[in-house]
Design a protein around this motif. Structure first.
Motif, PDB file in Angstrom:
ATOM      1  N   THR A   5       7.150   6.239   2.891  1.00  0.00           N
ATOM      2  CA  THR A   5       5.844   6.739   2.468  1.00  0.00           C
ATOM      3  C   THR A   5       4.798   6.134   3.383  1.00  0.00           C
ATOM      4  O   THR A   5       4.699   4.906   3.500  1.00  0.00           O
ATOM      5  CB  THR A   5       5.533   6.347   1.011  1.00  0.00           C
ATOM      6  N   HIS A  31       8.732  12.347   6.141  1.00  0.00           N
ATOM      7  CA  HIS A  31       8.106  11.254   5.423  1.00  0.00           C
ATOM      8  C   HIS A  31       7.180  11.830   4.362  1.00  0.00           C
ATOM      9  O   HIS A  31       6.920  13.038   4.334  1.00  0.00           O
ATOM     10  CB  HIS A  31       7.296  10.371   6.388  1.00  0.00           C
ATOM     11  N   ARG A  32       6.699  10.977   3.517  1.00  0.00           N
ATOM     12  CA  ARG A  32       5.693  11.327   2.522  1.00  0.00           C
ATOM     13  C   ARG A  32       4.373  10.707   2.955  1.00  0.00           C
ATOM     14  O   ARG A  32       4.332   9.558   3.380  1.00  0.00           O
ATOM     15  CB  ARG A  32       6.112  10.773   1.164  1.00  0.00           C
ATOM     16  N   VAL A  77       4.728   4.148  -4.652  1.00  0.00           N
ATOM     17  CA  VAL A  77       5.699   4.306  -3.567  1.00  0.00           C
ATOM     18  C   VAL A  77       7.105   4.154  -4.123  1.00  0.00           C
ATOM     19  O   VAL A  77       7.440   3.137  -4.729  1.00  0.00           O
ATOM     20  CB  VAL A  77       5.454   3.263  -2.451  1.00  0.00           C
ATOM     21  N   THR A  79       9.886   5.093  -2.042  1.00  0.00           N
ATOM     22  CA  THR A  79      10.772   5.195  -0.888  1.00  0.00           C
ATOM     23  C   THR A  79      11.197   3.797  -0.426  1.00  0.00           C
ATOM     24  O   THR A  79      10.598   2.790  -0.796  1.00  0.00           O
ATOM     25  CB  THR A  79      10.075   5.922   0.270  1.00  0.00           C
ATOM     26  N   VAL A  82       7.532   1.488   3.273  1.00  0.00           N
ATOM     27  CA  VAL A  82       6.139   1.894   3.159  1.00  0.00           C
ATOM     28  C   VAL A  82       5.450   1.557   4.480  1.00  0.00           C
ATOM     29  O   VAL A  82       5.588   0.443   4.997  1.00  0.00           O
ATOM     30  CB  VAL A  82       5.434   1.209   1.965  1.00  0.00           C
TER      31      VAL A  82
END
Length: 302
Positions: A5, A31-32, A77, A79, A82
């Motif tokens: 993220t 990705h975010r 988050v 994931t 970060v």
């Protein structure tokens, strides 16, 4: 599979945020993107709503600074990694892939190669000076820490080592985090291939009174939280001594960090935060697996 993220913190970033989002949309690694909007009032919200990348947005009711924005995002988050990214930074397409590749076992954070718009190096990671300042490194090597303007961290490790010091507002949240990672035995890597063009100072004004206030205050708080106690006390006494001497000095540097009222405000803010800071120091020490003095001697000449 999304492993990262990317958290972009913005405040009145309408003039440069689109370049950052465009660069993230061009990444060759999925990705975010999560943008933390620190109560901007300059059209940033409208820019985010219409940007074709459709980033997720966390809009805060007040300006919490860079540290506060990262801290607010951390609970959202989910994931493995970060990424921290300034809103005035534009990463090259291979940036995220290079950072993820660098996250070998034992590495908790990876520092980017930040460049000024003309291509000269701003940072290849952060070193630790004998006075306890964080200093950008411009030559290849192993850094003590990372520049928070563009870096990748293991999410779980960041949480386990105390998260982000939101009260710092901005500056030194990255070096404080590096201290805590290294105190728990983690390494930090420099990734020269992870290139980011950075309009340094687009959101804050380096050299301004506020810049120096945050820098000086947060350095002292970081040392009280993380460094060997004799070092932290030495630097507090040194700062207070210089402050006390200013009214009788014949020549005083013109830099804002030598203004008497600014320095008195720094000392006052550190004093107000001292009880909480000492509690945080104990918590950091409880988690530590590496001696503070060993780290200090390893990474400084002090």
């Amino acid at each position: 599979m999304l492993r990262t993220t990317v958290v972009v913190v913005t405040w009145r970033g309408a003039a440069h945020l689109a370049d950052c989002l465009d660069a993230l949309a061009a990444q060759d690694r999925p990705h975010r993107t999560l943008v933390v909007d620190n109560a901007s009032d300059d059209g940033t919200a409208e820019l985010l709503a219409r940007h074709p990348s459709r980033p997720e947005v966390l809009r805060l009711p007040r300006n919490t600074g860079y540290a506060g924005g990262i801290a607010a995002a951390l609970s959202r988050v989910d994931t493995e990694y970060v990424a921290w990214l300034n809103d005035d930074a534009a990463p090259e397409p291979g940036w995220l892939a290079a950072l993820e590749k660098a996250m070998r076992p034992g590495v908790a954070a990876a520092a980017s190669r930040l460049e000024y718009p003309d291509g000269t190096v701003q940072s290849l990671g952060v070193g630790l000076t004998a006075l306890g300042y964080g200093a950008d490194l411009t030559a290849p090597g192993t850094p003590f820490g990372f520049c928070g303007g563009a870096a990748l961290l293991r999410t779980a490790v960041l949480r386990d080592t105390g998260g982000v010091p939101a009260s710092f507002f901005c500056y030194y949240e990255d070096t404080d985090t590096a201290w805590r990672l290294r105190l728990t035995g983690w390494d930090i890597a420099a990734v020269p291939d992870a290139v980011v063009r950075h309009r340094h100072g687009a959101s804050t004004r380096p050299g301004s009174a506020r810049f120096h206030r945050w820098n000086e205050r947060n350095r002292l708080l970081m040392l009280l939280r993380c460094a060997p106690l004799p070092v932290a006390l030495r630097e507090w006494v040194r700062f207070a001594g210089i402050t006390a001497s200013l009214p009788v000095r014949r020549r005083v540097p013109k830099a804002a960090n030598f203004r008497l009222l600014l320095r008195c405000r720094v000392l006052g803010e550190v004093a107000i935060r001292l009880p909480a800071t000492l509690r945080e120091r104990r918590a950091i020490g409880t988690r530590a697996t590496v001696n503070r003095g060993v780290l200090w001697r390893r990474w400084t000449s002090g």
